[in-house]
Design an enzyme around this catalytic site. Structure first.
Site, mmCIF file in Angstrom:
data_model
loop_
_atom_site.group_PDB
_atom_site.id
_atom_site.type_symbol
_atom_site.label_atom_id
_atom_site.label_comp_id
_atom_site.label_asym_id
_atom_site.label_seq_id
_atom_site.Cartn_x
_atom_site.Cartn_y
_atom_site.Cartn_z
ATOM 1 C CB SER A 1 -13.412 -4.572 -0.101
ATOM 2 O OG SER A 1 -12.210 -3.970 -0.499
ATOM 3 C CE1 TYR B 1 -3.058 -3.013 0.368
ATOM 4 C CE2 TYR B 1 -3.360 -2.504 2.683
ATOM 5 C CZ TYR B 1 -3.645 -3.288 1.593
ATOM 6 O OH TYR B 1 -4.512 -4.354 1.721
ATOM 7 C CG HIS C 1 -1.055 -8.621 0.142
ATOM 8 N ND1 HIS C 1 -0.701 -7.300 0.228
ATOM 9 C CD2 HIS C 1 -2.387 -8.614 -0.114
ATOM 10 C CE1 HIS C 1 -1.769 -6.532 0.048
ATOM 11 N NE2 HIS C 1 -2.796 -7.313 -0.176
ATOM 12 N NE ARG D 1 -11.982 -3.301 -4.491
ATOM 13 C CZ ARG D 1 -12.293 -4.587 -4.306
ATOM 14 N NH1 ARG D 1 -13.579 -4.938 -4.231
ATOM 15 N NH2 ARG D 1 -11.376 -5.508 -4.203
ATOM 16 N N GLY D 2 -16.809 0.919 -0.924
ATOM 17 C CA GLY D 2 -17.701 2.069 -0.779
ATOM 18 C C GLY D 2 -19.013 1.962 -1.522
ATOM 19 C CG PHE D 3 -21.264 -0.159 -5.368
ATOM 20 C CD1 PHE D 3 -21.453 0.800 -6.347
ATOM 21 C CD2 PHE D 3 -22.177 -1.197 -5.281
ATOM 22 C CE1 PHE D 3 -22.527 0.743 -7.223
ATOM 23 C CE2 PHE D 3 -23.254 -1.281 -6.145
ATOM 24 C CZ PHE D 3 -23.437 -0.301 -7.119
#
Length: 390
Positions: free
Chosen positions: A264, A116, A184, A268-270
């Protein structure tokens, strides 16, 4: 659940939360609010000061079992979006203030990764959170190659690389030992048993306390766990992506006593309802414009799912984002979502999820409703999907 008579939209919720947020951006007011809220905490985990309320979290959950068990807050905080992959972000001081606010409100699990930034997200987490290391835990991840501060797109989990990344993460996070170190993505060139043994050695040396894996298959989980017991698996999981329910991952976690951390969790906010087909996302620091599910035609079709969440939540006093988080929390007691945000109002909203509960029948009703709306668009482009563990 006892039905809340208040109808609430996410926008309406954020207007209410903004009153608290505005006060908390001013240091003297912040101190007064926190002094008052700490003195009057309610049993629901919400602190109260006059007409203003500030949500906090007291509920904890356990990831993993036995010697690798990990006690954490029931909701964690995904640090990534504070300065990576989510477009325009607050300045460093604002990010640090928000992380401190999360700590003050009871969050004890914070998640970052070497990739990140790369590196800059770990550096931010270290600067903001190292002073609280006796109260909270910061987990990070290795396995995606970073050379000279840039991601190469390759996986590298060779033992020497894992050791070097461990040392580098300890330095950036300003820690003596990593609370949990995730792989990861799986390296196809390194047997998972060799990775697990390297982590076991680092645990014996005291540099790593626990480990986990991300986006990995059930068979690989078994092989890794047999060498060095896993504390948690981290994978994408939410109402628009439920593959871990059918590919054996959740089943093997339950069988072996491994925790699960959905990243998520609001897609992712959706699923919060703030994104539509006309939303302009900055491709210079936002990965969503390159995801099939965030193309305008996919967003247009998938908005039906958000509408269903809003319709379910409205008579219960819940926003769509709270419905999405609460749905995950009720799935298993060893699931700990890690929603991220750049806004205090969204942190407030997320933490208030803990105030709600629905019956099994109500959740079944929601799932049946959503079954009529097939998800449009893959979650990753083909090249990124190929890095998922099989």
């Amino acid at each position: 659940m006892e039905e809340n008579k208040t109808n609430i939209s996410r926008r309406g919720f954020l207007k209410t939360a903004a009153a608290v947020g505005a006060a908390l951006t001013i240091t003297p007011a912040y101190e007064k609010v926190m002094a008052a809220t700490n003195a009057t905490a309610t049993t629901s985990g919400t602190s109260t000061s006059g007409s203003a309320t500030a949500a906090s979290i007291s509920a904890h959950r356990t990831l993993g079992t036995g010697k690798v068990a990990f006690d954490v807050s029931a909701l964690g905080f995904g640090v990534m979006g504070l300065n990576y992959h989510r477009g325009v972000h607050p300045d460093r001081k604002a990010c640090i203030r928000l992380l401190h606010e999360a700590v003050d409100r009871g969050v004890t699990l914070f998640d970052t990764a070497i990739i990140y930034g790369p590196l800059s997200n770990e550096e931010l987490a270290g600067e903001a959170l190292s002073q609280f290391k006796d109260r909270i835990s910061v987990t990070t991840k290795f396995g995606l190659e970073v050379v000279n501060g840039k991601g190469t797109g390759r996986q590298d989990s060779r033992p020497a690389t894992i050791r070097q990344y461990c040392e580098d993460s300890l330095r950036r996070l300003q820690l003596d030992s990593l609370p949990m170190f995730y792989q990861h993505r799986q390296d196809p060139n390194v047997p998972i048993e060799e990775v697990a043994q390297t982590i076991a050695d680092l645990m014996k040396e005291g540099k790593v306390q626990r480990w986990g894996m991300c986006e990995i298959s059930a068979d690989t989980i078994r092989k890794a766990h047999a060498v060095c017991p896993l504390t948690a698996i981290q994978s994408e999981y939410h109402l628009m992506f439920r593959e871990v329910e059918t590919n054996g991952v959740l089943d093997v976690c339950q069988e072996l006593g491994i925790g699960f951390v959905p990243y998520s969790p609001i897609n992712r906010g959706f699923l919060g309802g703030d994104i539509n087909e006309y939303t302009q996302l900055d491709p210079s620091n936002d990965n969503r414009p390159g995801l099939p599910r965030f193309q305008p035609e996919a967003i247009r079709s998938n908005t039906r799912i958000v509408n269903a969440l809003q319709q379910f939540g409205r008579p219960r006093g819940m926003t769509a984002a709270q419905v999405a988080l609460a749905w995950l929390l009720q799935k298993k007691p060893w699931i700990v979502p890690i929603p991220g945000t750049t806004k205090l109002s969204h942190l407030e909203e997320n933490l208030r999820t803990m105030e709600f509960s629905c019956t099994t029948e109500e959740w079944k009703e929601l799932e049946d409703t959503l079954a009529a709306f097939p998800v449009v668009g893959d979650r990753y482009p083909k090249w990124e999907q190929e890095r998922i563990g099989k």
